[in-house]
Design an enzyme around this catalytic site. Structure first.
Site, PDB file in Angstrom:
ATOM      1  N   ASP A  62     -18.317  -0.456 -18.024  1.00 27.60           N
ATOM      2  CA  ASP A  62     -18.440  -0.153 -19.836  1.00 27.60           C
ATOM      3  C   ASP A  62     -16.936  -0.451 -20.446  1.00 27.60           C
ATOM      4  OD1 ASP A  62     -20.921   0.756 -19.349  1.00 27.60           O
ATOM      5  OD2 ASP A  62     -20.633   2.878 -19.453  1.00 27.60           O
TER       6      ASP A  62
HETATM    7  N1  URA Z   1     -21.769   3.969 -14.873  1.00 32.94           N
HETATM    8  C1  URA Z   1     -21.432   3.923 -15.958  1.00 32.94           C
HETATM    9  O1  URA Z   1     -22.224   4.848 -16.651  1.00 32.94           O
HETATM   10  N2  URA Z   1     -20.508   3.223 -16.526  1.00 32.94           N
HETATM   11  C2  URA Z   1     -19.874   2.322 -15.921  1.00 32.94           C
HETATM   12  O2  URA Z   1     -18.831   1.740 -16.340  1.00 32.94           O
HETATM   13  C3  URA Z   1     -19.985   2.122 -14.669  1.00 32.94           C
HETATM   14  C4  URA Z   1     -20.803   3.127 -14.045  1.00 32.94           C
END
Ligand code: URA
Length: 239
Positions: free
Chosen positions: A103
């Site tokens: 993310d």
């Molecule tokens: N899980 C998430 O919620 N976000 C990420 O960036 C990676 C794994």
């Protein structure tokens, strides 16, 4: 890259000649006769011989990046800086991409390469590649959350996760620092797993991805080529 493309780049001008070379075992990869034309090979990782001569080719690159918050895992984006924008111009090779997604507000380990098939193989659900994250959440967690993770979290929409390991490093009212290891890659998986136990993730950093560990010497936003031993561990994800 595909074996037939490599052989073509190194002088076998027709599909017929390439097929003949394979049928007569004139092409070997790490000492074994090559199997099929579409095989994913990389002479930087493997010893590829054709007619007794080793093929050298350094056109494929492999980098470890410590992704900073704020950059998006996309090859291009109209409004946000991407992880590829962090590369020096000479490292922005044709076809380079990130293996998997983080993310925008997640930081940590991300691999970048222009080896097209590699990402698909590493991310294939059957591989169950493990990823460990360091997370801060806004709730006090205890053994009950550890058991729920171990049994396989069920999201609010009913989706069931594979068992995951939760390690509580620190906890107090309204705060926990944890490590979590998962072996699949559902969208926003870690954040949704914590929501299922009543906690919101306030900070997330990926520490490991399969055999790779985030290099502590990499500041956020920095990257480096994989080391020879890291390149060696990529071999398991080739054909
Ligand atoms: N899980 C998430 O919620 N976000 C990420 O960036 C990676 C794994």
């Amino acid at each position: 890259m595909r074996l037939d493309k490599l052989l073509w780049k190194n002088g076998l001008a027709s599909k017929k000649k390439i097929k003949q070379a394979l049928q007569t075992n004139l092409v070997t990869i790490d000492g074994q006769p090559a199997k099929y034309l579409g095989q994913n090979v990389d002479p930087a990782l493997q010893r590829v011989f054709m007619n007794g001569k080793q093929i050298h080719d350094n056109s494929q690159v492999y980098f470890m990046l410590n992704k900073p918050k704020g950059s998006v895992t996309a090859v291009s984006d109209d409004t946000h800086p991407t992880v590829l924008d962090l590369l020096k111009p000479e490292d922005q090779r044709e076809g380079i991409y990130h293996i998997g997604r983080l993310d925008a507000n997640t930081e940590g380990l991300l691999l970048l390469t222009n080896n097209g098939p590699l990402g698909l193989r590493m991310l294939h659900p059957d591989q169950h590649v493990e990823k460990t994250y360091l997370a801060e959440v806004n709730a006090s967690l205890d053994w009950r959350a550890v058991v729920r993770f171990d049994q396989g979290i069920r999201f609010h929409d009913g989706t069931r996760c594979r068992p995951a390991q939760l390690q509580i490093l620190e906890t107090r009212i309204g705060y926990s620092l944890v490590k979590v290891t998962i072996s699949e890659g559902k969208f926003h998986q870690v954040k949704k797993m914590f929501l299922a136990v009543g906690a919101k993730v306030t900070s997330l950093k990926r520490l490991t991805f399969g055999p790779f560990k985030l290099d502590e010497n990499l500041q956020t936003g920095q990257y480096r080529p994989l080391t020879p031993s890291e390149l060696e561990s990529l071999k398991q994800f080739l054909d």
